[in-house]
Design an enzyme around this catalytic site. Structure first.
Site, PDB file in Angstrom:
ATOM      1  N   TYR A 107      -1.331   2.792  11.067  1.00  0.00           N
ATOM      2  CA  TYR A 107      -1.987   1.495  11.230  1.00  0.00           C
ATOM      3  C   TYR A 107      -2.621   1.375  12.614  1.00  0.00           C
ATOM      4  CZ  TYR A 107       0.603   0.345   6.982  1.00  0.00           C
ATOM      5  OH  TYR A 107       1.118   0.344   5.710  1.00  0.00           O
ATOM      6  N   GLU A 113       2.689  -6.447   7.233  1.00  0.00           N
ATOM      7  CA  GLU A 113       4.012  -6.306   7.819  1.00  0.00           C
ATOM      8  C   GLU A 113       4.503  -4.888   7.547  1.00  0.00           C
ATOM      9  OE1 GLU A 113       3.577  -9.093   5.747  1.00  0.00           O
ATOM     10  OE2 GLU A 113       3.714 -10.728   7.186  1.00  0.00           O
ATOM     11  N   ASN A 137       9.562   2.300  10.566  1.00  0.00           N
ATOM     12  CA  ASN A 137       8.593   3.140   9.853  1.00  0.00           C
ATOM     13  C   ASN A 137       7.520   3.634  10.825  1.00  0.00           C
ATOM     14  OD1 ASN A 137       6.892   4.410   8.048  1.00  0.00           O
ATOM     15  ND2 ASN A 137       6.916   2.738   6.563  1.00  0.00           N
ATOM     16  N   ILE A 168       0.862  -1.176   0.000  1.00  0.00           N
ATOM     17  CA  ILE A 168       0.000   0.000   0.000  1.00  0.00           C
ATOM     18  C   ILE A 168       0.897   1.223   0.000  1.00  0.00           C
ATOM     19  CG2 ILE A 168      -0.261  -0.023   2.520  1.00  0.00           C
ATOM     20  CD1 ILE A 168      -3.129   1.103   2.074  1.00  0.00           C
ATOM     21  N   ALA A 169       0.566   2.199  -0.843  1.00  0.00           N
ATOM     22  CA  ALA A 169       1.383   3.409  -0.904  1.00  0.00           C
ATOM     23  C   ALA A 169       0.576   4.559  -1.485  1.00  0.00           C
ATOM     24  CB  ALA A 169       2.632   3.174  -1.752  1.00  0.00           C
TER      25      ALA A 169
END
Length: 148
Positions: free
Chosen positions: A115, A103, A108, A69-70
């Site tokens: 999250y 993961e 990060n 995801i980005a």
């Protein structure tokens, strides 16, 4: 607008991948996900004709996993990642998934906070997970309602 990724989108998606990640997926990985992985669901988010984000999530029976995801750097912190996450969670809940996992690099912190804000909890550490730096990854899981 969020829609299914098409092969013609891969050049833009790969550019985002390479600009956001220190260990980006190569084109062959995206092609595998698009054409060969039966569990993969690839979506893109468009804003005024430009792909600004994407997600690859897998549905494996009652489990879901975010594989990638980005959001384009210039579109970060503007709610686009939240829209993608909300969409993915809604889709996997509609499929009856009991949880969704991912993961993330232990370093990060920005992603980890995002999250956690979305209900993911750290349940394990995957040692030496990233081959480029040998960095560990947190396995994070969000419980879902499934099909009620």
């Amino acid at each position: 607008m969020i829609r299914t990724l098409e092969e013609k989108d891969l050049e833009q998606v790969l550019a985002i991948e390479q600009s956001v990640f220190t260990s980006p997926w190569p084109m062959r990985e995206f092609l595998y996900e698009l054409h060969e992985n039966p569990f993969s669901n690839l979506i893109v988010m468009e804003e005024e004709g430009t792909i600004v984000g994407y997600c690859d999530y897998w549905i494996l029976y009652e489990q879901a996993q975010i594989a990638d995801i980005a959001v384009m750097t210039t579109y970060q912190r503007k709610g686009f990642a939240q829209q993608l996450m909300d969409y993915v969670v809604r889709m996997v809940e509609e499929q009856g998934c009991e949880n969704i996992s991912l993961e993330v690099r232990v370093s990060n912190t920005k992603a980890i906070r995002f999250y956690e804000k979305n209900g993911f909890i750290t349940v394990n550490t995957r040692k030496d997970y990233y081959p480029d730096t040998h960095e560990d990854a947190y396995l994070m899981v969000k419980p879902l309602g499934g099909n009620l």
